[in-house]
Design a protein around this motif. Structure first.
Motif, PDB file in Angstrom:
ATOM      1  N   ASN A 123      24.888 -13.850   7.041  1.00  0.00           N
ATOM      2  CA  ASN A 123      25.606 -12.590   7.237  1.00  0.00           C
ATOM      3  C   ASN A 123      26.661 -12.217   6.196  1.00  0.00           C
ATOM      4  O   ASN A 123      27.847 -12.125   6.537  1.00  0.00           O
ATOM      5  CB  ASN A 123      26.254 -12.585   8.619  1.00  0.00           C
ATOM      6  CG  ASN A 123      25.201 -12.481   9.682  1.00  0.00           C
ATOM      7  OD1 ASN A 123      24.336 -13.347   9.768  1.00  0.00           O
ATOM      8  ND2 ASN A 123      25.234 -11.428  10.439  1.00  0.00           N
ATOM      9  N   ASP A 125      27.219  -9.407   5.095  1.00  0.00           N
ATOM     10  CA  ASP A 125      27.812  -8.135   5.547  1.00  0.00           C
ATOM     11  C   ASP A 125      28.996  -8.385   6.473  1.00  0.00           C
ATOM     12  O   ASP A 125      30.054  -7.753   6.365  1.00  0.00           O
ATOM     13  CB  ASP A 125      26.757  -7.269   6.236  1.00  0.00           C
ATOM     14  CG  ASP A 125      25.946  -8.044   7.238  1.00  0.00           C
ATOM     15  OD1 ASP A 125      25.951  -7.668   8.400  1.00  0.00           O
ATOM     16  OD2 ASP A 125      25.308  -9.062   6.889  1.00  0.00           O
ATOM     17  N   GLN A 126      28.827  -9.357   7.381  1.00  0.00           N
ATOM     18  CA  GLN A 126      29.918  -9.672   8.315  1.00  0.00           C
ATOM     19  C   GLN A 126      31.117 -10.257   7.568  1.00  0.00           C
ATOM     20  O   GLN A 126      32.259  -9.948   7.865  1.00  0.00           O
ATOM     21  CB  GLN A 126      29.415 -10.687   9.344  1.00  0.00           C
ATOM     22  CG  GLN A 126      30.420 -10.935  10.437  1.00  0.00           C
ATOM     23  CD  GLN A 126      30.231 -12.294  11.080  1.00  0.00           C
ATOM     24  OE1 GLN A 126      29.596 -13.176  10.516  1.00  0.00           O
ATOM     25  NE2 GLN A 126      30.778 -12.457  12.266  1.00  0.00           N
ATOM     26  N   ARG A 127      30.817 -11.069   6.560  1.00  0.00           N
ATOM     27  CA  ARG A 127      31.917 -11.663   5.784  1.00  0.00           C
ATOM     28  C   ARG A 127      32.682 -10.581   5.042  1.00  0.00           C
ATOM     29  O   ARG A 127      33.912 -10.593   5.000  1.00  0.00           O
ATOM     30  CB  ARG A 127      31.356 -12.674   4.771  1.00  0.00           C
ATOM     31  CG  ARG A 127      30.766 -13.882   5.458  1.00  0.00           C
ATOM     32  CD  ARG A 127      30.062 -14.779   4.464  1.00  0.00           C
ATOM     33  NE  ARG A 127      29.201 -15.708   5.159  1.00  0.00           N
ATOM     34  CZ  ARG A 127      29.261 -17.023   5.074  1.00  0.00           C
ATOM     35  NH1 ARG A 127      30.154 -17.585   4.310  1.00  0.00           N
ATOM     36  NH2 ARG A 127      28.432 -17.792   5.737  1.00  0.00           N
ATOM     37  N   GLN A 130      34.090  -7.955   8.261  1.00  0.00           N
ATOM     38  CA  GLN A 130      34.926  -8.496   9.341  1.00  0.00           C
ATOM     39  C   GLN A 130      35.839  -9.635   8.891  1.00  0.00           C
ATOM     40  O   GLN A 130      37.029  -9.625   9.174  1.00  0.00           O
ATOM     41  CB  GLN A 130      33.996  -8.992  10.445  1.00  0.00           C
ATOM     42  CG  GLN A 130      34.659  -9.038  11.793  1.00  0.00           C
ATOM     43  CD  GLN A 130      33.663  -9.513  12.826  1.00  0.00           C
ATOM     44  OE1 GLN A 130      32.472  -9.243  12.733  1.00  0.00           O
ATOM     45  NE2 GLN A 130      34.149 -10.251  13.797  1.00  0.00           N
ATOM     46  N   ALA A 232      27.376 -13.942  15.053  1.00  0.00           N
ATOM     47  CA  ALA A 232      26.690 -13.018  14.146  1.00  0.00           C
ATOM     48  C   ALA A 232      25.793 -13.696  13.142  1.00  0.00           C
ATOM     49  O   ALA A 232      25.220 -13.030  12.303  1.00  0.00           O
ATOM     50  CB  ALA A 232      27.737 -12.198  13.398  1.00  0.00           C
ATOM     51  N   ARG A 239      24.536 -11.238  17.327  1.00  0.00           N
ATOM     52  CA  ARG A 239      24.510  -9.875  16.806  1.00  0.00           C
ATOM     53  C   ARG A 239      23.295  -9.662  15.904  1.00  0.00           C
ATOM     54  O   ARG A 239      22.655  -8.631  15.934  1.00  0.00           O
ATOM     55  CB  ARG A 239      25.802  -9.608  16.008  1.00  0.00           C
ATOM     56  CG  ARG A 239      26.209  -8.166  16.056  1.00  0.00           C
ATOM     57  CD  ARG A 239      27.376  -7.930  15.171  1.00  0.00           C
ATOM     58  NE  ARG A 239      27.021  -8.179  13.779  1.00  0.00           N
ATOM     59  CZ  ARG A 239      27.861  -8.040  12.770  1.00  0.00           C
ATOM     60  NH1 ARG A 239      29.089  -7.688  12.992  1.00  0.00           N
ATOM     61  NH2 ARG A 239      27.484  -8.268  11.536  1.00  0.00           N
ATOM     62  N   TYR A 240      22.965 -10.687  15.133  1.00  0.00           N
ATOM     63  CA  TYR A 240      21.804 -10.614  14.241  1.00  0.00           C
ATOM     64  C   TYR A 240      20.552 -10.330  15.066  1.00  0.00           C
ATOM     65  O   TYR A 240      19.696  -9.531  14.687  1.00  0.00           O
ATOM     66  CB  TYR A 240      21.686 -11.944  13.499  1.00  0.00           C
ATOM     67  CG  TYR A 240      20.587 -11.985  12.471  1.00  0.00           C
ATOM     68  CD1 TYR A 240      20.740 -11.363  11.239  1.00  0.00           C
ATOM     69  CD2 TYR A 240      19.397 -12.648  12.730  1.00  0.00           C
ATOM     70  CE1 TYR A 240      19.731 -11.404  10.300  1.00  0.00           C
ATOM     71  CE2 TYR A 240      18.387 -12.687  11.792  1.00  0.00           C
ATOM     72  CZ  TYR A 240      18.564 -12.068  10.575  1.00  0.00           C
ATOM     73  OH  TYR A 240      17.553 -12.105   9.650  1.00  0.00           O
TER      74      TYR A 240
END
Ligand SMILES: Nc1ncnc2c1ncn2[C@@H]1O[C@H](COP(=O)(O)OP(=O)(O)OP(=O)(O)O)[C@@H](O)[C@H]1O
Length: 679
Positions: A123, A125-127, A130, A232, A239-240
């Motif tokens: 992830n 994108d999450q890093r 968020q 995630a 979430r994934y």
């Protein structure tokens, strides 16, 4: 490292320093004002107690004045602190997103693709969104808390003299005293009262901090990291999992797969809950230890000095003096312990962001290595552009291509020492068995897969248009779709866009949609329509000279397919197209009937061209044999030279038509055929 990035940021560095200084100064002002307010409050209450009317009203005015003074300072401090967080977040997010998306000035290549491919980072994108936000929020608070407690300590020491300390509980005393200076000065005081108490506090606080950091710290960090991943993370993330359902909603709905997805979600969620439960246990254990540790200090100080008092060696006041010094030292020494949870949280975010940074840098190095390959003896495919006088559009020189490295998965060699070239006005069809490596050749040509050896030359990258197997619809207007990836090209006239749409038989879209309306095109257009949008994109690219197409018409009807290739043939010098082997390629009746001819319509479609050419006698056998393998056919639509590359697993396959120019063995055998067309 993350703070360093912020302060070194070219565009934001100065702002970062100015904001940090402003936050620090305002914080000091705020603390000073709050402390002054406490003394004003004290005077006000004392005036009341002493029935002193003048002092009472004076105190009242002072309360009002301090409130008027302090409120804007607090607001300004909140504002600058918010701005600091926002600027820091903007700097880090832009940096990571720039590296991830290979923005100009940040990075080269396609790190977002490489990371997805290798799966080494979950992830990103999450890093980027968020973790950066949470890291910045916690770090700024933590830093301010430390400054706040440092300053409170100074004031507390002063407060001892001014009796402002009476507004603080003894518990607050040790929580709010931190400086090294205090440790030293109060340790000296305590030592003069009782050396045993001084050693006692040091041993007590160090052992408490060690137990907290070594005993609880790793577990707090472990469960925090596990939670973030399970919420995630890739493959096993909650979430994934839901994002995948959203992205594949139609397929899941066709399968009526809601129940299967629910059951998977439930399994993942139960596993997350177990982690949360264990995390709650560790946090409660730590909370219990922390509280007991601090509460126990009330007994420890008198315990260390009490015997001396009982023996009559010291006065009673010494006990409270020693207690206070003890608490102040203890507060300073147990800073890590008090902030352990916040620090663990920051550490987890920092680790995830550092891992991301390292992986992105690795991608960047790989891209640079691929450019230097051969020169530096680096084992990866070297890519370059042919010289301006070279007629080659695409050239593979002794190319050995391997699948990308991925933990736990064996790398496959997809082709070995493959050489061929495609010059201006030649086009190429690649057909063959599913999974044998057709798309991978295009991935190598695009520089997406670089594992292997050999050299690959492709004409100027910006003149090449790639059409992936899965059409991609950009989030934006119809205009953006057509101009993608050059969505900023506002000089392209609407009439040209409309013409391109009409050419690919999508003119009717203009009746339903405005060119500048943003819509979810991926779910509004059929797959075939999306593929036609892809072709319209090529038609609009005035600088395009070549297209590399991976099953670009797989969802189109034959009439549209023929039309699209005809348009492509008129527009470009060359193209490479991957298609599944035509079902009729091995049918002698069908191929024989088209022997030796390239009709205008079939000339537009490489699939048709290949069938037609290979109907001409023995090369039809080659097509039949190739049904199980991969065949690369290169042809000029309107006749002339005809090139064929057969890449197959069986070296015994013989090709009798044309001149065999090279034969390759393990792990594949490749035969390159050259034949003349006879119109
Ligand atoms: N991301 C990846 N990582 C590792 N191996 C991969 C990856 N993508 C594909 N492969 C493997 O590479 C091989 C070639 O895949 P490729 O997509 O080139 O096949 P193809 O001939 O285009 O197949 P199809 O006609 O079904 O699209 C396959 O065996 C596949 O398992």
């Amino acid at each position: 490292m993350l703070a360093g990035m912020f302060f070194r940021d070219k565009s934001m560095g100065r702002r970062a320093i100015a904001l940090s200084v402003a936050v620090f100064v305002l914080l000091l002002l705020e603390i000073g004002a709050v402390l002054y307010y406490s003394s004003v409050q004290k005077n006000y209450m004392t005036a009341l107690q002493e029935k002193n009317i003048d002092a009472f009203y004076h105190g009242l005015w002072m309360v009002g004045a301090v409130i008027v003074f302090i409120s804007p300072i607090i607001a300004l401090h909140e504002y600058t602190s918010g701005m600091l967080k926002m600027t820091w977040r903007a700097s880090l997010t832009r940096r990571f997103a720039g590296l991830y998306l290979a923005a100009p000035g940040y990075c080269e290549g396609n790190p977002f693709y490489r990371l997805t491919l290798t799966g080494e980072i979950d992830n990103p994108d999450q890093r980027i969104c968020q973790d950066v936000q949470e890291f910045v929020g916690i770090a700024v608070h933590l830093a301010q808390d430390i400054v706040r407690t440092d300053c409170s300590c100074v004031s507390l020491a002063k407060g001892c003299e001014t009796t402002a300390v009476s507004y603080y509980s003894v518990l607050d005393l040790f929580v709010e005293s931190r400086t090294v200076l205090n440790i030293v000065s109060f340790a000296a005081i305590l030592y003069s009262i009782s050396p045993a108490a001084c050693y006692g506090v040091l041993v007590y606080s160090i052992s408490g901090t060690v137990i907290a950091t070594k005993g609880f710290g790793p577990w707090l960090g472990f469960y925090q990291l596990a939670r973030v991943k399970q919420e995630a993370g890739l493959r096993r993330g909650l979430r994934y999992d839901l994002i995948r359902v959203r992205e594949n909603a139609e397929s899941v709905a066709f399968f009526e797969g809601g129940e299967a997805e629910w059951s998977k979600f439930n399994t993942l969620f139960s596993s997350l809950l177990q982690t949360v439960y264990k995390s709650v246990l560790v946090t409660s254990g730590f909370g219990m230890f922390n509280r007991s540790f601090h509460w126990a200090t009330f007994a420890v100080a008198p315990l260390l000095v009490g015997p001396a008092y009982l023996r009559g060696e010291v006065q009673f006041g010494v006990i409270s003096q020693a207690s206070m010094a003890f608490n102040i030292i203890l507060g300073a020494m147990t800073l890590i312990m008090d902030k352990l949870e916040s620090m663990t949280d920051v550490a987890v975010r920092v680790r995830r962001l550092e891992d991301l940074e390292l992986s992105l840098r690795k991608c960047q190095n790989e891209t640079q290595m691929s450019r230097k390959a051969g020169l530096a003896g680096v084992e990866c495919i070297a890519s370059s552009e042919p010289s301006s006088t070279d007629p080659a559009m695409l050239r593979f020189c002794e190319l050995t291509l391997r699948t990308p490295p991925r933990a736990g998965i064996l790398q496959q060699t997809l082709c070995h020492n493959l050489s061929f070239e495609l010059v201006r006005d030649q086009s190429l069809l690649i057909v063959g068995e599913s999974g044998i490596g057709k798309s991978s050749l295009l991935r190598a040509a695009a520089g997406l897969w670089t594992d292997g050896r050999g050299t690959l030359q492709l004409c100027e990258r910006r003149k090449v248009f790639f059409m992936p197997q899965k059409p991609y619809m950009f989030l934006g207007s119809l205009r953006d779709q057509l101009l993608y990836p050059h969505v900023d090209e506002s000089f392209v006239k609407d009439s040209d866009l409309e013409k391109a749409l009409k050419q690919v038989n999508l003119g009717h879209l203009l009746e339903q949609h405005n060119l500048s309306e943003s819509k979810e095109w991926a779910s509004l257009l059929s797959l075939g329509q999306q593929q036609r949008i892809n072709f319209a994109r090529v038609l609009l690219r005035s600088d395009a000279r070549m297209a590399l197409i991976d099953e670009g018409t797989s969802a189109c009807d034959p009439a549209n397919e023929a039309l699209l290739y005809e348009l492509l043939g008129q527009r470009l010098c060359s193209y490479v197209s991957i298609g599944s082997l035509p079902s009729n390629a091995s049918s002698p009746e069908r191929t024989a009937s088209e022997a030796g001819h390239l009709s205008p319509s079939s000339a537009g479609s490489p699939a048709h061209a290949s069938v037609a050419r290979n109907g001409g006698g023995t090369s039809a056998q080659a097509f039949s044999a190739a049904a199980a393998d991969t065949l690369l056919v290169q042809s000029i639509p309107k006749g002339g030279r005809f090139w064929a590359f057969m890449v197959c697993n069986d070296p015994s396959v013989q090709y009798v038509s044309g001149k065999i120019t090279s034969t390759l063995r393990a792990p594949w055998a490749a035969a390159q055929l050259v034949t003349e067309l006879s119109d």
